[in-house]
Write a protein that holds these residues in place. Structure first.
Motif, short mmCIF file in Angstrom:
data_model
loop_
_atom_site.label_atom_id
_atom_site.label_comp_id
_atom_site.label_asym_id
_atom_site.label_seq_id
_atom_site.Cartn_x
_atom_site.Cartn_y
_atom_site.Cartn_z
N ARG A 286 8.10 3.54 -7.16
CA ARG A 286 7.45 4.83 -7.27
C ARG A 286 5.96 4.60 -7.47
O ARG A 286 5.55 3.73 -8.24
CB ARG A 286 8.01 5.59 -8.47
CG ARG A 286 7.48 6.98 -8.62
CD ARG A 286 8.29 7.76 -9.65
NE ARG A 286 7.98 9.16 -9.58
CZ ARG A 286 7.30 9.81 -10.53
NH1 ARG A 286 6.90 9.17 -11.61
NH2 ARG A 286 7.05 11.10 -10.41
N CYS A 287 5.16 5.39 -6.76
CA CYS A 287 3.72 5.21 -6.84
C CYS A 287 3.19 5.81 -8.15
O CYS A 287 3.41 6.98 -8.43
CB CYS A 287 3.04 5.88 -5.66
SG CYS A 287 1.26 5.87 -5.78
N PRO A 288 2.49 5.02 -8.96
CA PRO A 288 1.97 5.56 -10.22
C PRO A 288 0.85 6.59 -10.03
O PRO A 288 0.58 7.38 -10.91
CB PRO A 288 1.44 4.32 -10.95
CG PRO A 288 1.38 3.23 -9.96
CD PRO A 288 2.19 3.60 -8.77
N ASP A 289 0.23 6.58 -8.85
CA ASP A 289 -0.86 7.53 -8.60
C ASP A 289 -0.37 8.89 -8.15
O ASP A 289 -0.71 9.91 -8.71
CB ASP A 289 -1.80 6.98 -7.52
CG ASP A 289 -2.97 6.23 -8.13
OD1 ASP A 289 -3.04 6.20 -9.38
OD2 ASP A 289 -3.77 5.68 -7.38
N CYS A 290 0.44 8.88 -7.06
CA CYS A 290 0.81 10.18 -6.49
C CYS A 290 2.27 10.54 -6.75
O CYS A 290 2.71 11.62 -6.40
CB CYS A 290 0.50 10.20 -4.99
SG CYS A 290 1.52 9.10 -4.04
N GLY A 291 3.03 9.60 -7.34
CA GLY A 291 4.40 9.93 -7.70
C GLY A 291 5.41 9.86 -6.57
O GLY A 291 6.58 10.20 -6.76
N VAL B 78 0.84 -1.19 0.00
CA VAL B 78 0.00 0.00 0.00
C VAL B 78 0.88 1.24 0.00
O VAL B 78 1.86 1.31 0.74
CB VAL B 78 -0.88 0.04 1.27
CG1 VAL B 78 -1.87 1.18 1.20
CG2 VAL B 78 -1.62 -1.26 1.44
N CYS B 79 0.52 2.21 -0.82
CA CYS B 79 1.25 3.48 -0.82
C CYS B 79 0.87 4.25 0.44
O CYS B 79 -0.31 4.50 0.69
CB CYS B 79 0.92 4.31 -2.06
SG CYS B 79 1.59 5.98 -1.99
N THR B 80 1.86 4.64 1.25
CA THR B 80 1.56 5.33 2.50
C THR B 80 1.12 6.77 2.26
O THR B 80 0.62 7.42 3.16
CB THR B 80 2.81 5.36 3.41
OG1 THR B 80 3.88 5.91 2.67
CG2 THR B 80 3.17 3.97 3.89
N GLN B 81 1.32 7.27 1.07
CA GLN B 81 0.93 8.66 0.80
C GLN B 81 -0.49 8.77 0.27
O GLN B 81 -1.21 9.69 0.59
CB GLN B 81 1.91 9.32 -0.17
CG GLN B 81 3.31 9.43 0.38
CD GLN B 81 3.35 10.19 1.71
OE1 GLN B 81 3.03 11.36 1.77
NE2 GLN B 81 3.74 9.52 2.79
N CYS B 82 -0.89 7.82 -0.59
CA CYS B 82 -2.22 7.97 -1.17
C CYS B 82 -3.10 6.74 -1.02
O CYS B 82 -4.26 6.76 -1.36
CB CYS B 82 -2.12 8.37 -2.64
SG CYS B 82 -1.52 7.03 -3.67
N GLY B 83 -2.54 5.64 -0.52
CA GLY B 83 -3.38 4.48 -0.26
C GLY B 83 -3.54 3.53 -1.43
O GLY B 83 -4.30 2.58 -1.37
ZN LIG Z 1 0.73 6.97 -3.88
#
Ligand SMILES: [Zn+2]
Length: 453
Positions: free
Chosen positions: A23-28, A9-14
């Motif tokens: 690298r998270c493809p949603d929030c970068g 799980v991305c800790t920044q955007c979930g």
């Molecule tokens: Zn993210």
């Protein structure tokens, strides 16, 4: 137990992934994925759920809306962004960087609320004596407020059930933890689990729940974004310029997200800035502004502000143009530069362009196209724009100046601050409070600026 699955799980955007990503493809965000175990859903055992009186559907007639469902927090700028006050049983997330003043705002609010409501302040960051000292520094008296420093969710839920407070502030949500979740406090799992519990019990007991969440750029803690979908209202607290704080709603089930709240941060905490129309322009004491500066009036919710757009152009060293702008989207600056180049023969492609907004407010309204173009032109030519001139208008790619809303409102705000002339879209021409210079193309707009002095 063999059915437990692993996910990331991305800790920044979930965002949820089946494998770890750098690298998270949603929030970068980089390195923001955290491992998490998902337990399979509990089998219901084939029995259908018992229907009790509480779970029975009701007709709308049976529902009684109690008076006082929405009440004022006592902090006018906060009530403004909440849509007129705090709803009973609603959950509000207040996000912002550490040290920006979230706890200060919450303490100031609960002092006001505690006159006619029972308040519980859950502090996971500071001890009771630290909270008390902070309140004393701010000159707040909090005799009626209960402080609780245990952040284990099971204990907290028992306390809420017994005490039934009307307002609860949890500072911060990253300190909450539950024995049922294996990961440490501040992880995505804990934040999600604990917030779900708290939001549920608050709905049930009619508690107005404020969750304070730290936004950290490093991604050490999971960000408030992972619970945005759980709560009714999401507010973000931002610092602009020195000592100025803006509060904006990113989501609001009970009101619009257009309003912004403005505070000044001083020794005694945050003070509301109820009339900020001149807050974002530099006082030049009657002197005319230097080249590269254009004034405009922007509309945010029910209020209008005068802002100052600043531009600087310098010949680029490596032959191609770069844009540095963080208060106005760089794509927009590039587009306006292209329009100037094509439709007004203003050569900017060998220049580095810097754009700023005095006071640090981020601007996204379409009406700033025209003043931005004027600021760029003025910067490049080294000529000041006509004195006491304000402008607004959208620019099309064909170089036309297009209609914008709230023309009269913008003119009125500008005239109150001593502006006398306005450059505006021809289609917005009408009875206004200022001397109007209506234009329909960017070329004509620059022509007017060159002649009226
Ligand atoms: Zn993210």
């Amino acid at each position: 137990m063999k059915d437990k699955a692993l996910q990331f799980v991305c800790t920044q955007c979930g965002r949820v992934e089946t494998k770890w990503l750098g690298r998270c493809p949603d929030c970068g965000s980089w390195n923001s994925f955290e491992e998490e175990l998902v337990a399979p859903a509990q089998p219901s055992g084939g029995k259908s759920a018992q229907i009790t009186t509480e779970t029975k559907p009701l007709s709308l007639d049976e529902i009684v809306v109690e008076p006082g469902f929405r009440y004022e927090s006592g902090i006018s700028e906060l009530d403004r962004v909440l849509g007129g006050g705090v709803m009973r049983g609603s959950s509000i997330l207040l996000g912002g960087e550490p040290g920006i003043g979230k706890s200060t705002l919450m303490l100031q609010m609960i002092e006001k609320c505690s006159f006619d409501r029972s308040v519980l302040y859950v502090s996971g960051e500071e001890s009771p004596s630290q909270v008390k000292l902070r309140a004393q520094r701010l000159g707040l008296s909090l005799p009626k407020i209960s402080i609780f420093c245990d952040t284990r969710i099971e204990v907290l839920v028992t306390v809420l059930q017994k005490m039934k407070p009307q307002v609860v502030v949890v500072d911060s949500l990253q300190t909450l933890s539950s024995g049922e979740v294996a990961s440490p406090a501040g992880s995505v799992n804990q934040i999600r689990f604990c917030s779900t519990e708290l939001v549920g019990i608050s709905k049930q007991l009619g508690i107005s729940l404020f969750l304070v969440g730290h936004v950290t750029k490093e991604g050490v803690l999971a960000g408030p974004k992972v619970i945005e979908h759980l709560v009714d209202t999401v507010l973000y607290f931002d610092q602009v310029g020195s000592g100025i704080r803006l509060i904006r709603a990113a989501k609001n089930r009970f009101g619009s997200v257009d309003e912004i709240g403005i505070f000044h941060m001083g020794e005694k905490g945050l003070t509301a800035v109820p009339n900020p129309s001149s807050f974002f322009i530099t006082d030049r004491e009657g002197q005319s502004a230097p080249a590269g500066i254009a004034y405009t009036a922007v509309v945010e919710g029910t209020r209008t502000f005068l802002v100052e757009i600043q531009a600087l152009t310098v010949p680029s060293k490596n032959g191609f143009s770069r844009v540095y702008s963080d208060k106005i989207d760089t794509a927009r600056v590039t587009r306006i530069a292209a329009i100037l180049e094509r439709h007004a023969q203003i050569r900017l492609n060998d220049q580095d362009i810097y754009v700023n907004v005095a006071g640090g407010m981020k601007l996204s309204e379409v009406s700033i196209d025209l003043p931005l173009a004027l600021a760029l032109w003025s910067a490049l030519k080294g000529v000041s724009l006509p004195s006491s001139l304000v402008s607004f208008g959208e620019l099309s790619l064909a170089g036309e100046v297009r209609t914008v809303g709230f023309s009269e409102k913008r003119e009125k705000a500008a005239s109150e601050l001593g502006f006398e002339r306005v450059l505006l879209p021809k289609s917005n021409k009408g009875k206004g409070t200022l001397k109007q210079y209506p234009v329909d193309t960017i070329k004509k707009a620059l022509g007017v600026c060159g002649t009226i002095g």
